[in-house]
Motif scaffolding. Structure first.
Motif, mmCIF file in Angstrom:
data_model
loop_
_atom_site.group_PDB
_atom_site.id
_atom_site.type_symbol
_atom_site.label_atom_id
_atom_site.label_comp_id
_atom_site.label_asym_id
_atom_site.label_seq_id
_atom_site.Cartn_x
_atom_site.Cartn_y
_atom_site.Cartn_z
ATOM 1 N N MET A 279 10.721 8.923 -23.897
ATOM 2 C CA MET A 279 11.840 8.878 -22.961
ATOM 3 C C MET A 279 11.881 10.169 -22.166
ATOM 4 N N ALA A 280 12.530 10.081 -21.028
ATOM 5 C CA ALA A 280 12.779 11.241 -20.190
ATOM 6 C C ALA A 280 14.209 11.119 -19.678
ATOM 7 N N ALA A 281 14.933 12.209 -19.724
ATOM 8 C CA ALA A 281 16.309 12.210 -19.227
ATOM 9 C C ALA A 281 16.561 13.530 -18.505
ATOM 10 N N THR A 282 17.261 13.435 -17.394
ATOM 11 C CA THR A 282 17.613 14.613 -16.600
ATOM 12 C C THR A 282 19.076 14.514 -16.205
ATOM 13 N N GLU A 283 19.773 15.628 -16.325
ATOM 14 C CA GLU A 283 21.155 15.703 -15.861
ATOM 15 C C GLU A 283 21.295 16.955 -15.015
ATOM 16 N N SER A 284 21.813 16.775 -13.815
ATOM 17 C CA SER A 284 22.063 17.901 -12.916
ATOM 18 C C SER A 284 23.546 17.947 -12.587
ATOM 19 N N VAL A 285 24.129 19.116 -12.739
ATOM 20 C CA VAL A 285 25.514 19.344 -12.349
ATOM 21 C C VAL A 285 25.473 20.186 -11.079
ATOM 22 N N VAL A 286 25.988 19.621 -9.992
ATOM 23 C CA VAL A 286 25.989 20.298 -8.700
ATOM 24 C C VAL A 286 27.426 20.701 -8.393
ATOM 25 N N THR A 287 27.632 21.976 -8.088
ATOM 26 C CA THR A 287 28.961 22.474 -7.753
ATOM 27 C C THR A 287 28.851 23.295 -6.476
ATOM 28 N N THR A 288 29.785 23.067 -5.562
ATOM 29 C CA THR A 288 29.800 23.846 -4.331
ATOM 30 C C THR A 288 31.133 24.589 -4.213
ATOM 31 N N ALA A 289 31.103 25.656 -3.446
ATOM 32 C CA ALA A 289 32.302 26.452 -3.173
ATOM 33 C C ALA A 289 32.173 27.004 -1.762
ATOM 34 N N ILE A 290 33.310 27.335 -1.169
ATOM 35 C CA ILE A 290 33.345 27.877 0.191
ATOM 36 C C ILE A 290 33.754 29.354 0.123
ATOM 37 N N VAL A 291 33.033 30.197 0.876
ATOM 38 C CA VAL A 291 33.390 31.612 0.962
ATOM 39 C C VAL A 291 34.656 31.717 1.808
ATOM 40 N N GLU A 292 35.744 32.166 1.187
ATOM 41 C CA GLU A 292 37.037 32.296 1.866
ATOM 42 C C GLU A 292 37.238 33.691 2.435
ATOM 43 N N SER A 293 36.783 34.710 1.693
ATOM 44 C CA SER A 293 36.915 36.079 2.191
ATOM 45 C C SER A 293 35.880 36.968 1.513
#
Length: 193
Positions: free
Chosen positions: A124-138
């Motif tokens: 078996m092969a399994a992959t999990e990716s957690v993608v998180t984004t953020a915006i530069v405010e200052s």
């Protein structure tokens, strides 16, 4: 998990470029970072009960593990005592500063899974990716901090390790962090002696 990735961002993203093989400036001179770690374990099937699906494995270091194999493991009937089980595990993270695409910060999970075809040795092969984004405010170069708007809407301030990197980002940039874990398990028949 969302906060974890942003803390990783804060700790890694702004590392000095010199001496960090994985950290670099992208073609548009924005900081980025990538790193990964892999490990492979090998075990030999010590005992197997096909009816109860109970398997005992002996690892290279002599440790043993007995476990019941779930129904999701196909083709268990192909496995016998002496067969070799290989487990390859990889963790990786990449963090990039990119132009704002107009989307709000988000966090999502992508998963992929594959199993051996019927009649073949189990695997078996399994992959999990957690993608998180953020915006530069200052950006506060005097205090070497950056404030990011994260997926839950909060704005959090982070100290940067390399203040020079603050010159390579601007308010409105998006930070994209991806943490990926993958595992591949294969079983090979024991070599005939």
């Amino acid at each position: 998990m969302k906060s974890y990735l942003l803390l990783v961002f804060a700790g890694i993203m702004f590392l000095p470029h010199v001496g960090v093989a994985q950290g670099h400036l992208s073609p548009d001179n924005r900081p980025s970072f990538a790193a990964s770690h892999s490990a492979t374990m090998t075990a030999r099937v010590e005992e197997i009960d096909h009816e109860t699906r109970e398997v005992t494995l002996r690892f290279d270091n002599g440790d043993t593990l007995s476990t019941r194999v779930g129904d999701e493991v196909r083709n268990l009937a192909q496995v016998g005592v002496g067969d070799i089980v290989y487990t390859h595990y990889t963790e990786s993270i990449s963090i990039q500063v990119v132009e704002d695409d107009g989307k709000e910060p988000e966090s999502f999970v992508k998963q992929d899974r594959a199993a051996a075809a019927k009649g073949r040795m189990p695997g078996m092969a399994a992959t999990e990716s957690v993608v998180t984004t953020a915006i530069v405010e200052s950006i506060d170069p005097d205090h070497a901090t950056v404030s990011l708007r994260v997926p839950d809407g909060e704005v959090r301030r982070y100290a940067v390790r390399n203040p020079d990197n603050l010159r390579s980002i601007q308010v409105g940039d998006k930070i994209a962090a991806t943490a990926t874990t993958s595992i591949v398990i294969t079983v090979d028949k024991a070599l005939e002696e």
